[in-house]
Design a protein around this motif. Structure first.
Motif, PDB file in Angstrom:
ATOM      1  N   PHE A  90       0.830  -1.208   0.000  1.00  0.00           N
ATOM      2  CA  PHE A  90       0.000   0.000   0.000  1.00  0.00           C
ATOM      3  C   PHE A  90       0.861   1.253   0.000  1.00  0.00           C
ATOM      4  CE2 PHE A  90      -2.192   3.273   2.583  1.00  0.00           C
ATOM      5  CZ  PHE A  90      -3.262   3.528   1.747  1.00  0.00           C
ATOM      6  N   PHE A  91       1.906   1.255   0.813  1.00  0.00           N
ATOM      7  CA  PHE A  91       2.782   2.425   0.896  1.00  0.00           C
ATOM      8  C   PHE A  91       3.469   2.688  -0.449  1.00  0.00           C
ATOM      9  CE2 PHE A  91       6.858   4.474   1.770  1.00  0.00           C
ATOM     10  CZ  PHE A  91       6.452   5.563   2.522  1.00  0.00           C
ATOM     11  N   VAL A  92       3.989   1.639  -1.078  1.00  0.00           N
ATOM     12  CA  VAL A  92       4.721   1.802  -2.342  1.00  0.00           C
ATOM     13  C   VAL A  92       3.784   2.249  -3.465  1.00  0.00           C
ATOM     14  CG1 VAL A  92       6.006   0.572  -4.143  1.00  0.00           C
ATOM     15  CG2 VAL A  92       6.541   0.185  -1.723  1.00  0.00           C
ATOM     16  N   LEU A  93       2.578   1.696  -3.529  1.00  0.00           N
ATOM     17  CA  LEU A  93       1.640   2.051  -4.591  1.00  0.00           C
ATOM     18  C   LEU A  93       1.278   3.533  -4.581  1.00  0.00           C
ATOM     19  CD1 LEU A  93      -0.879  -0.948  -4.557  1.00  0.00           C
ATOM     20  CD2 LEU A  93       0.714  -0.346  -6.387  1.00  0.00           C
ATOM     21  N   ASN A  94       1.331   4.151  -3.423  1.00  0.00           N
ATOM     22  CA  ASN A  94       0.940   5.556  -3.314  1.00  0.00           C
ATOM     23  C   ASN A  94       2.045   6.535  -3.699  1.00  0.00           C
ATOM     24  OD1 ASN A  94      -1.890   6.076  -2.112  1.00  0.00           O
ATOM     25  ND2 ASN A  94      -1.140   4.341  -0.933  1.00  0.00           N
ATOM     26  N   LEU A  95       3.262   6.060  -3.834  1.00  0.00           N
ATOM     27  CA  LEU A  95       4.378   6.980  -4.094  1.00  0.00           C
ATOM     28  C   LEU A  95       4.173   7.854  -5.334  1.00  0.00           C
ATOM     29  CD1 LEU A  95       7.432   4.717  -3.144  1.00  0.00           C
ATOM     30  CD2 LEU A  95       6.425   6.577  -1.819  1.00  0.00           C
ATOM     31  N   PRO A  96       3.699   7.311  -6.475  1.00  0.00           N
ATOM     32  CA  PRO A  96       3.564   8.175  -7.666  1.00  0.00           C
ATOM     33  C   PRO A  96       2.554   9.307  -7.506  1.00  0.00           C
ATOM     34  CG  PRO A  96       3.492   5.844  -8.266  1.00  0.00           C
ATOM     35  CD  PRO A  96       3.375   5.909  -6.780  1.00  0.00           C
ATOM     36  N   PHE A  97       1.620   9.190  -6.591  1.00  0.00           N
ATOM     37  CA  PHE A  97       0.561  10.192  -6.464  1.00  0.00           C
ATOM     38  C   PHE A  97       1.012  11.436  -5.702  1.00  0.00           C
ATOM     39  CE2 PHE A  97      -1.765   6.327  -7.363  1.00  0.00           C
ATOM     40  CZ  PHE A  97      -2.758   6.761  -8.231  1.00  0.00           C
ATOM     41  N   TYR A  98       2.158  11.367  -5.056  1.00  0.00           N
ATOM     42  CA  TYR A  98       2.598  12.521  -4.267  1.00  0.00           C
ATOM     43  C   TYR A  98       2.996  13.696  -5.151  1.00  0.00           C
ATOM     44  CZ  TYR A  98       2.532   9.326  -0.325  1.00  0.00           C
ATOM     45  OH  TYR A  98       2.124   8.435   0.621  1.00  0.00           O
ATOM     46  N   LEU A  99       3.442  13.415  -6.380  1.00  0.00           N
ATOM     47  CA  LEU A  99       3.804  14.503  -7.285  1.00  0.00           C
ATOM     48  C   LEU A  99       2.569  15.319  -7.645  1.00  0.00           C
ATOM     49  CD1 LEU A  99       5.924  15.935  -8.989  1.00  0.00           C
ATOM     50  CD2 LEU A  99       5.481  14.275 -10.826  1.00  0.00           C
TER      51      LEU A  99
END
Length: 202
Positions: free
Chosen positions: A61-70
């Protein structure tokens, strides 16, 4: 002249909201996980990867969300992004820690669907009202609500149900039916209680 009280949330209130919202959501996730349900967004994708591979749910879950922070940084600002990053990290931690603190000997699937979905929805609602989210599609729907006035709950429901339907290839029909109901409960909670203009957190 009488001064108007500030509606801005104080820092300690934001911290409490992050802890409370993510704990509510993590307990709902634990109920879903107990009976094998799927939900929408990056949470649902993390569920599918967890069920299919055995990978740790919180880490996925943590890794999947990384691209959305941009997108969050560019469209919603640094404060929203930092709080969302903290909420995602807390949910990942809580979903790993809660099974060591609580377990269900008896958990009826329908109750898990309704209560778990309500807890996830309430957790997300708390975060939304403090300018935070659980990342992923939460970032997108909040941006679209603020930019165009589209109701976050209804848009999130459409996206979530689409992801749940994909799981027809991996889960049996009874779990899929309950998963769709769970997604509706989560997002109806948001649609009912988080409308643009009804509550504005500064």
């Amino acid at each position: 002249m009488s001064s108007t009280p500030s509606t801005r949330h104080r820092r300690y209130e934001d911290v409490l909201a992050l802890l409370t919202g993510t704990l509510f959501a993590a307990l709902g996730v634990l109920m879903f996980k107990q009976i094998g349900l799927v939900t929408g967004g990056t949470t649902g994708i993390a569920f599918l990867l967890h069920y299919g591979t055995g990978w740790n749910f919180g880490a996925v879950f943590f890794v999947l969300n990384l691209p959305f922070y941009l997108l969050a940084w560019r469209r919603m600002g640094p404060a929203f992004t930092v709080k969302t990053f903290a909420a995602v990290a807390l949910l990942a931690v809580f979903t790993n820690a809660l099974p060591q603190w609580i377990h269900f000997d008896v958990l009826h699937p329908l109750l898990a669907t309704l209560l778990g979905g309500s807890l996830i929805g309430c957790g997300m609602l708390i975060l939304f009202r403090h300018r935070a989210s659980l990342g992923g599609f939460n970032v997108l729907v909040l941006y679209l609500q603020e930019r165009y006035g589209w109701r976050a709950g209804m848009l999130q429901m459409a996206l979530d149900c689409s992801i749940v339907l994909v799981s027809f290839f991996l889960r049996d029909w009874q779990l899929i039916a309950l998963s769709v109901l769970g997604a509706v409960v989560v997002n109806q909670t948001l649609a009912t209680n988080h409308r643009a203009g009804r509550y504005v957190a500064m």
